[in-house]
Design an enzyme around this catalytic site. Structure first.
Site, PDB file in Angstrom:
ATOM      1  N   TYR A  64     -11.523  -3.922 -16.392  1.00 21.87           N
ATOM      2  CA  TYR A  64     -11.811  -3.364 -15.076  1.00 21.87           C
ATOM      3  C   TYR A  64     -11.968  -4.365 -13.940  1.00 21.87           C
ATOM      4  CZ  TYR A  64     -13.014   0.882 -17.772  1.00 21.87           C
ATOM      5  OH  TYR A  64     -12.999   1.958 -18.594  1.00 21.87           O
ATOM      6  N   ARG A  74     -28.636 -28.068 -29.874  1.00 20.66           N
ATOM      7  CA  ARG A  74     -29.307 -26.806 -29.583  1.00 20.66           C
ATOM      8  C   ARG A  74     -29.839 -26.773 -28.149  1.00 20.66           C
ATOM      9  NH1 ARG A  74     -27.515 -23.311 -32.888  1.00 20.66           N
ATOM     10  NH2 ARG A  74     -29.323 -21.985 -32.431  1.00 20.66           N
ATOM     11  N   HIS A  82     -28.022  24.102  -2.922  1.00 23.70           N
ATOM     12  CA  HIS A  82     -28.272  24.605  -4.276  1.00 23.70           C
ATOM     13  C   HIS A  82     -26.955  24.913  -4.992  1.00 23.70           C
ATOM     14  CE1 HIS A  82     -32.412  25.180  -2.808  1.00 23.70           C
ATOM     15  NE2 HIS A  82     -31.829  25.706  -1.745  1.00 23.70           N
ATOM     16  N   SER A 103      -4.341  15.197 -19.626  1.00 17.06           N
ATOM     17  CA  SER A 103      -4.891  15.594 -20.918  1.00 17.06           C
ATOM     18  C   SER A 103      -3.812  15.454 -21.973  1.00 17.06           C
ATOM     19  CB  SER A 103      -5.393  17.043 -20.871  1.00 17.06           C
ATOM     20  OG  SER A 103      -5.666  17.532 -22.168  1.00 17.06           O
TER      21      SER A 103
END
Length: 482
Positions: free
Chosen positions: A15, A81, A155, A285
């Site tokens: 991406y 390390r 709503h 699809s």
């Protein structure tokens, strides 16, 4: 193992832009460490430490790492390390004259934390013009459809009409706040500077024989060499991780805006009023060949949820630091900070792509308006009857009865809304029948929406975009690879 045999982050492999991926790459990180060591040596030399010119020249000539050096550093880190000391060792090999002076007086956080602050600023510098482009593209859309009436929804139920352009300004306004928040986060960033192991600058005070003024000058000089406005006045070993909260808060807030925009577009796609870009050969699809799924907006919503949750990492990390520092921040920040910026980068690219190709279907919008407008027009009808001498209460009762009859046809019989036909046929409403078409004109129901769009674009959007004119002029259309 080859790349397809191991897990890769889709943010970088699938991406994100090349510039954002490159910013958080190891090549950039370790090259920035070398710049920090170079500028520290330059400042120390300017303030009187005996560092040969050859050392400075060799450091400056070897700021970039090649694959051989990266391999050597990885081997050194495995053995020692310690990532910083591994790179000190390898830098000293390619700049031998500088080996005795690399990292002189510094602690690991001199390079790791200052580098992170550089990356935060550069990452915001990448995002801000991209955000400005998205705002500009949506502003063009808002202006084009400033006066096209459409159903408003409260709503998620049909409400008073608005316009397609006015709805877009709601998105733009939130993006303007995101632009402001990212600008503030960017401009507020200071430099950790030269502070030593616990922030006391004790090692540098020793280097300069107890000269406090020179230590302060060193801090200021290194900060200025990286063009930061100030060095943080106090730190522990690290800069306060609240800085990360401030920065990621602006990205998390943007994620909420992106989620809102993506969700609105998905709902409008469901209504078939708006469609996001769809490529000629795109498949919606694998089974249902007719489908045109809003996959771009779905991607925005998916990534926005991820981006919003990265903020919690910064919050818990900042609150969990002990005294002058603990190392439990390191592994978390290696993930959360780059991934937050890579995610925001992707979302902006997808939003630009969407905003450049949104398709509006006025005929579908008009059909939806026609299905609801008769109910919304009842108040206009009542007012027109009263102005013609009618009784408000009697008119209200007539229209109430007719409205319920029409609603029953729609809900129980699946028919069309025939309220206006009923009004035309009712002798009581004969005085205003010649004016019914005028009373039902959708543009008369949108209030000041077109004028609000005009004023908003002029007074708020144009000034906010003024600093980004070069980016707007040079920006190309956003194409998605997948």
């Amino acid at each position: 193992m080859s790349s397809f045999e191991t897990w890769q982050s889709p943010l970088s492999s699938r991406y994100a832009s090349k510039e954002m991926s490159s910013l958080f790459s190891n090549a950039t990180r370790f090259g920035t460490w070398r710049e920090l060591w170079l500028n520290l040596a330059i400042a120390e030399k300017e303030l009187g430490l005996s560092i040969p010119d050859e050392a400075i020249e060799q450091m400056r000539a070897n700021l970039k790492l090649d694959e051989r050096q990266m391999k050597l550093a990885a081997e050194e880190e495995k053995r020692r390390r310690h990532d910083v000391m591994a790179h000190v060792h390898v830098f000293g090999e390619v700049a031998p004259a500088a080996a005795p002076f690399i990292h002189l007086g510094a602690t690991s956080c001199y390079v790791t934390d200052n580098a992170d602050l550089i990356f935060l600023r550069k990452a915001l510098d990448i995002l801000l013009p991209k955000l400005a482009v998205v705002i500009e593209r949506l502003a063009v859309f808002a202006e084009k459809y400033r006066a096209l009436p459409t159903l408003g929804f409260t709503h998620m139920q049909p409400a008073q009409l608005t316009t397609v352009g006015k709805r877009a300004t709601l998105w733009i306004q939130e993006l303007l706040w995101d632009l402001r928040n990212m600008q503030r986060a960017r401009n507020d960033l200071g430099f950790r500077g030269v502070k030593g192991t616990t922030g006391t600058q004790a090692s540098f005070l020793q280097l300069f024989d107890g000269d406090h003024d020179k230590v302060e000058q060193l801090d200021d000089r290194v900060t200025s060499l990286f063009d930061f406005p100030y060095a943080m006045p106090v730190t522990g070993q690290t800069y306060s991780r609240k800085i990360d909260i401030d920065v990621l808060s602006s990205l998390a807030s943007f994620s909420a805006t992106a989620l809102k925009i993506g969700t609105d577009i998905r709902l409008l796609c469901h209504l078939k009023e708006i469609e996001e870009p769809f490529e000629k050969d795109q498949i919606g699809s694998s089974a249902m060949a007719y489908k045109r799924n809003p996959m771009r907006s779905e991607r925005v919503c998916a990534l926005a949820r991820w981006l919003g949750n990265t903020l919690n990492n910064a919050r818990e990390t900042a609150g969990g630091q002990w005294m002058e520092r603990t190392l439990d921040d390191s592994a978390n920040r290696r993930l959360s900070i780059p991934e937050a910026f890579l995610t925001a980068d992707v979302i902006l690219t997808v939003l630009q792509n969407i905003s450049e190709g949104l398709v509006v279907y006025p005929a579908i919008i008009k059909r939806h308006i026609n299905a609801e407008l008769p109910f919304m027009a009842t108040e206009n009808i009542i007012m027109a009857m009263v102005r013609d001498g009618g009784d408000r209460q009697k008119c209200h009762e007539h229209i109430r009865v007719l409205s319920h009859q029409a609603a029953r046809v729609v809900k129980e019989e699946g028919g069309e809304n025939d309220l206006i036909d009923r009004v035309r046929k009712d002798p009581y409403f004969a005085p205003i029948v010649p004016r019914l078409d005028e009373l039902l004109e959708p543009s008369s129901f949108v209030g000041r929406a077109p004028e609000q769009v005009d004023k908003f674009l002029l007074k708020w959007v144009q000034p906010a975009l003024a600093p980004y004119q070069d980016a707007l002029k040079s920006s190309l259309r956003a194409e998605l690879s997948v």
